[in-house]
Design an enzyme around this catalytic site. Sequence first.
Site, PDB file in Angstrom:
ATOM      1  N   HIS A 186     -28.015  19.910 -29.660  1.00  0.00           N
ATOM      2  CA  HIS A 186     -26.603  20.016 -28.787  1.00  0.00           C
ATOM      3  C   HIS A 186     -26.003  18.473 -28.665  1.00  0.00           C
ATOM      4  O   HIS A 186     -25.669  17.934 -27.516  1.00  0.00           O
ATOM      5  CB  HIS A 186     -26.936  20.622 -27.301  1.00  0.00           C
ATOM      6  CG  HIS A 186     -27.283  21.801 -27.588  1.00  0.00           C
ATOM      7  ND1 HIS A 186     -26.642  22.734 -28.269  1.00  0.00           N
ATOM      8  CD2 HIS A 186     -28.201  22.615 -26.662  1.00  0.00           C
ATOM      9  CE1 HIS A 186     -27.089  24.010 -28.024  1.00  0.00           C
ATOM     10  NE2 HIS A 186     -28.056  23.888 -27.033  1.00  0.00           N
ATOM     11  N   HIS A 193     -21.934  26.159 -22.938  1.00  0.00           N
ATOM     12  CA  HIS A 193     -23.377  26.414 -22.687  1.00  0.00           C
ATOM     13  C   HIS A 193     -23.505  27.198 -21.375  1.00  0.00           C
ATOM     14  O   HIS A 193     -24.330  26.771 -20.573  1.00  0.00           O
ATOM     15  CB  HIS A 193     -24.161  25.275 -22.854  1.00  0.00           C
ATOM     16  CG  HIS A 193     -25.610  25.834 -23.320  1.00  0.00           C
ATOM     17  ND1 HIS A 193     -26.460  26.416 -22.486  1.00  0.00           N
ATOM     18  CD2 HIS A 193     -26.307  25.427 -24.448  1.00  0.00           C
ATOM     19  CE1 HIS A 193     -27.461  26.764 -23.190  1.00  0.00           C
ATOM     20  NE2 HIS A 193     -27.345  26.131 -24.365  1.00  0.00           N
ATOM     21  N   GLU A 219     -23.091  31.471 -26.981  1.00  0.00           N
ATOM     22  CA  GLU A 219     -22.531  30.101 -27.526  1.00  0.00           C
ATOM     23  C   GLU A 219     -21.905  30.358 -28.817  1.00  0.00           C
ATOM     24  O   GLU A 219     -22.560  30.547 -29.884  1.00  0.00           O
ATOM     25  CB  GLU A 219     -23.425  29.094 -27.611  1.00  0.00           C
ATOM     26  CG  GLU A 219     -24.324  28.563 -26.316  1.00  0.00           C
ATOM     27  CD  GLU A 219     -25.980  28.391 -26.745  1.00  0.00           C
ATOM     28  OE1 GLU A 219     -25.981  27.401 -27.066  1.00  0.00           O
ATOM     29  OE2 GLU A 219     -26.832  29.135 -26.023  1.00  0.00           O
TER      30      GLU A 219
HETATM   31  C1  BGC Z   1     -30.628  26.672 -27.765  1.00  0.00           C
HETATM   32  C2  BGC Z   1     -32.045  26.759 -27.005  1.00  0.00           C
HETATM   33  C3  BGC Z   1     -32.164  25.655 -26.213  1.00  0.00           C
HETATM   34  C4  BGC Z   1     -31.164  25.733 -25.358  1.00  0.00           C
HETATM   35  C5  BGC Z   1     -30.893  24.377 -24.211  1.00  0.00           C
HETATM   36  C6  BGC Z   1     -29.736  26.966 -26.631  1.00  0.00           C
HETATM   37  O1  BGC Z   1     -28.648  27.011 -27.248  1.00  0.00           O
HETATM   38  O2  BGC Z   1     -30.741  27.661 -28.941  1.00  0.00           O
HETATM   39  O3  BGC Z   1     -33.016  26.753 -28.009  1.00  0.00           O
HETATM   40  O4  BGC Z   1     -33.326  25.362 -25.592  1.00  0.00           O
HETATM   41  O5  BGC Z   1     -29.912  26.023 -25.823  1.00  0.00           O
HETATM   42  O6  BGC Z   1     -30.951  24.855 -22.879  1.00  0.00           O
END
Ligand code: BGC
Length: 347
Positions: free
Chosen positions: A105, A175, A312
């Site tokens: 991310h 998110h 997402e």
């Molecule tokens: C990921 C997870 C991650 C989370 C973080 C998601 O988009 O795929 O693996 O732990 O985001 O909060």
Amino acid sequence: MNEHVTSFGSTASGEAVEQVTLRSGALSCGILTYGGALRFLTAPDKQGHPVDVVLGFDTMEDYQKQDKYMGALVGRHANRIGGSKFSLDGKSYSLAANDGSNHLHGGILGFDKQLWKLESVSDNQAVLSLVSPDMQEGYPGNLSVRVTYTLEGGALTIRYIAQTDRKTICNLTNHSYFNLAGHASGPVLDQEIQLVAQNFTPADNESLPTGVLAPVAGTPMDLRKLTPIGTHIDDGFDQLRWAGGYDHNWAVDGEAGVLRPAARAVCRTTGISMDVETTLPGIQFYSANYLDGCPAGKDGTPYAKRWAFCMETQFFPNATNCPAFAQPVLAPGETFDHTTVYRFATV
Ligand code: BGC
């Protein structure tokens, strides 16, 4: 400041944070300049009562304490890049590793932890912008990003636009953690999910797609029909066991670049439904397996494992290391221009 903008305190380093409130018909939402995060989103239930369907926090201090990307705009690259490395035109780049040896991310100072500039705001629309400098977190190119949140016709639309002055990679998402029974209502296992996808991208035990597409047919990843989240989540299927539930990318059917149905979610208790449409190639359906109640959320609610789900929309995770996948590459003169719609109704 104007009627749509209120103070949301300040960051630990003293920068002022604002919350923008948008309204359209029976929908309203609040967006923070910190991380561009969607902090609340109220939609009417089947009796017409407003329900806040996204998780969030009450204070800036809690936003800075948490590491869940709560409601945030995620970039420069959503989800994981294996080994925190990628190459472009034969040149290799090293990114900040923030998930074991992998990049997640956008890294340590992803877009979720940056202050966005509020460019404009009206009753139902806010435009946020951010400039990510050349080599931030290891990414080449100065990237200018504009994200527009619009509430209209029962839907929240998020449009992502980005341009660069040097070839780079770009994969932007939001998110938000949804709970269609209300943010404080507990586990979402009885809420129903449908993903418009015949294929998903199997991942290894570090949640990195391995580079192949696999048919969902005959597996618990088959969510082509509305299915309660809890029905197969604890099946003894390696993909689910490794991730502690759903945390995978599905390849949305149809042509990327065209706005098309990607997912649907329904809560029979409130009657609220949410349809997701996107122009992006994939969608990460994440059943909040790593939510742990810390810090407590809005109204002191200790959000725990599987108390929400994320949808997402994205280029496939780790695509830069998987040649068969569409590449999230952006060159000077091109525009990253993608849209995702979350449409609310009642059943
Ligand atoms: C990921 C997870 C991650 C989370 C973080 C998601 O988009 O795929 O693996 O732990 O985001 O909060």
